[in-house]
Design a protein around this motif. Structure first.
Motif, PDB file in Angstrom:
ATOM      1  N   ASP A 170       0.826  -1.219   0.000  1.00 49.69           N
ATOM      2  CA  ASP A 170       0.000   0.000   0.000  1.00 49.69           C
ATOM      3  C   ASP A 170       0.853   1.258   0.000  1.00 49.69           C
ATOM      4  N   LYS A 171       2.114   1.136   0.436  1.00 49.24           N
ATOM      5  CA  LYS A 171       3.007   2.298   0.479  1.00 49.24           C
ATOM      6  C   LYS A 171       3.859   2.429  -0.781  1.00 49.24           C
ATOM      7  N   GLN A 172       3.726   1.482  -1.700  1.00 47.04           N
ATOM      8  CA  GLN A 172       4.545   1.473  -2.910  1.00 47.04           C
ATOM      9  C   GLN A 172       3.665   1.697  -4.130  1.00 47.04           C
ATOM     10  N   PRO A 173       3.560   2.925  -4.604  1.00 49.03           N
ATOM     11  CA  PRO A 173       2.676   3.192  -5.748  1.00 49.03           C
ATOM     12  C   PRO A 173       3.216   2.678  -7.077  1.00 49.03           C
ATOM     13  N   LEU A 219      10.666   0.029   4.210  1.00 45.22           N
ATOM     14  CA  LEU A 219      11.166   1.266   4.803  1.00 45.22           C
ATOM     15  C   LEU A 219      11.192   2.444   3.839  1.00 45.22           C
ATOM     16  N   ASP A 220      11.228   2.185   2.529  1.00 43.64           N
ATOM     17  CA  ASP A 220      11.430   3.287   1.588  1.00 43.64           C
ATOM     18  C   ASP A 220      10.680   3.010   0.296  1.00 43.64           C
ATOM     19  N   GLY A 221      10.239   4.069  -0.352  1.00 48.09           N
ATOM     20  CA  GLY A 221       9.580   3.955  -1.637  1.00 48.09           C
ATOM     21  C   GLY A 221      10.576   3.682  -2.754  1.00 48.09           C
ATOM     22  N   VAL A 222      10.157   2.885  -3.735  1.00 46.99           N
ATOM     23  CA  VAL A 222      11.068   2.417  -4.782  1.00 46.99           C
ATOM     24  C   VAL A 222      10.413   2.584  -6.145  1.00 46.99           C
ATOM     25  N   LYS A 223      11.207   3.058  -7.113  1.00 46.03           N
ATOM     26  CA  LYS A 223      10.772   3.098  -8.505  1.00 46.03           C
ATOM     27  C   LYS A 223      11.519   2.063  -9.353  1.00 46.03           C
ATOM     28  N   ARG A 224      12.822   1.930  -9.111  1.00 46.97           N
ATOM     29  CA  ARG A 224      13.643   0.998  -9.896  1.00 46.97           C
ATOM     30  C   ARG A 224      13.818  -0.281  -9.082  1.00 46.97           C
ATOM     31  N   LEU A 225      12.863  -1.197  -9.242  1.00 46.18           N
ATOM     32  CA  LEU A 225      12.839  -2.408  -8.421  1.00 46.18           C
ATOM     33  C   LEU A 225      13.983  -3.347  -8.779  1.00 46.18           C
ATOM     34  N   GLN A 226      14.336  -3.461 -10.051  1.00 46.37           N
ATOM     35  CA  GLN A 226      15.414  -4.359 -10.441  1.00 46.37           C
ATOM     36  C   GLN A 226      16.750  -3.915  -9.852  1.00 46.37           C
TER      37      GLN A 226
END
Length: 405
Positions: free
Chosen positions: A176-179, A220-227
């Motif tokens: 829910d915290k990772q858009p 703990l932190d939001g991520v855009k580049r998952l790889q």
């Protein structure tokens, strides 16, 4: 003039400061060089001091034997049963100091007989556990009584400690915290990491620690580049568990140079800072090793347990369960899949601290993962355990009786 230049160069070298990195290492090297330059008289003086400190000749022989162990061919790792080879003379010297025969018992009665020969020694108090002068060794650990790497005298305390620590720093429900990511993207990443892990022939501990680092960082932190997070988590886990970690250039090649070296090293630093360098955690693999031993699993059952556990790494629904219950559920589901007569023994319930009804919910998730694996696009784990070296256990039909129940 040339002599003056040489003298000035020597003075500059003599004034050069030692590097700030690992100063203790340089001090240790200088001390070692000083020791190598000691004379024979100094060595004799040290021997005399040792004799004064240990008047008991038997104790002196034991210290010498332990300090002179050489010819170690395989490194000592965290995995139980890691082997080291020493010369026969040294082993006989060590065992002679304990008045024990040179053998490793495989029979229960022989192990009990040899255990009775070993004098009860007073153990120091460590890690807050109570002192034990005559520890009770469980039946499943009797064959490893004289395998010092199995630490049978402390293994029960160790796993009690692991069960307490598994709740410290656990990943939480973070979707829910990772858009920018979803459970499907996480499953794709775990499938890719499992493929890289298998191709590089890395340790199982590395795979489980990698998934823990990913989930903990995403909590703990939001991520855009998952790889990129997955690559750096694998790099950190390799540095922690492996003797020879893959290089950054290798990871760049695997990702087709999608990320630069600076990006990988920067993300690695970010992950470690977010986790506060807390990497010594009991993953599900630590419990799997113990529970497989308690289940007295043959090779086929062992492969099935690890197959289901690796399928569980891809299931985001299992993140709410602690590592010990996931490991226990993998053992229980594997017994159901192979149709074992006794699915959950008293020994398994005692060592896992879970009863059969407590495992059903988690086991159903593993059964569904096994059921959908053949038709899924993410088939790295399924194809891996279809190989002959793993007994082809993936070909067995799933234990649908657990879902029907």
């Amino acid at each position: 003039m040339d002599a003056n230049l040489e003298r000035q160069g020597e003075e500059k070298l003599r004034l050069r400061m030692l590097p700030d990195i690992f100063p203790s290492m340089f001090i240790g090297l200088s001390k070692r060089n000083d020791k190598e330059m000691d004379s024979k008289a100094t060595m004799n003086q040290r021997c005399a001091v040792k004799k004064q400190m240990a008047p008991n000749a038997r104790e002196v022989i034991s210290h010498i034997a332990l300090n002179n162990i050489e010819n170690v061919k395989s490194p000592i790792t965290r995995r139980y049963g890691a082997k080291t080879s020493t010369s026969t003379t040294e082993i006989q010297t060590i065992d002679a100091s304990n008045n024990l025969p040179v053998m490793f018992p495989s029979d229960k009665q022989e192990a009990l007989r040899m255990l009775a020969l070993k004098p009860a020694t007073k153990k120091p108090v460590a890690c807050g556990f109570s002192e034990k002068s005559n520890p009770e060794i469980d039946e499943i650990d009797l064959p490893d009584v004289f395998n010092h790497l199995a630490v049978v005298e402390y293994v029960q305390d160790l796993y009690t400690f692991y069960k307490q620590q598994q709740h410290v720093g656990r990943p939480t429900d973070y979707m829910d915290k990772q858009p920018h990511i979803n459970p499907k993207m996480r499953a794709i990443l775990v499938d890719w990491i499992t493929d890289v892990h298998f191709r590089y022939n890395l340790l199982p501990e590395t795979l489980y620690l990698t998934i823990y680092i990913i989930d903990r960082y995403l909590s703990l932190d939001g991520v855009k580049r998952l790889q990129l997070v997955g690559m750096c988590s694998l790099l950190i886990a390799c540095k922690y568990e492996e003797l020879r970690a893959p290089r950054v250039n290798d990871l760049m090649d695997i990702a087709f140079n999608k990320y630069t070296r600076e990006e990988i090293l920067g993300m690695e630093k970010t992950i470690l800072n977010k986790l506060e360098w807390y990497l010594t955690v009991p993953t599900a693999y630590m419990f799997l090793v113990r529970f497989v031993k308690v289940a007295k699993a043959d090779q086929e059952l062992e492969h099935m347990i690890y197959f289901l556990a690796e399928l569980g790494l891809m299931q985001y629904d299992l993140i709410k369960y602690c590592p010990s219950i996931v490991a226990a559920s993998a053992v229980y589901t594997a017994c159901c899949t192979l149709g074992k007569s006794r699915l959950w023994t008293n020994a398994l319930e005692r060592h896992t601290s879970f009863s059969e009804p407590q495992l059903l919910e988690c086991a159903r998730v593993l059964v569904k993962a096994h059921w959908t694996a053949p038709g899924s696009n993410l088939k790295v784990v399924y194809n891996k355990y279809m190989l002959q070296q793993f007994g082809g256990v993936a070909r067995y039909p799933p234990a649908m009786s657990l879902i029907e129940a």
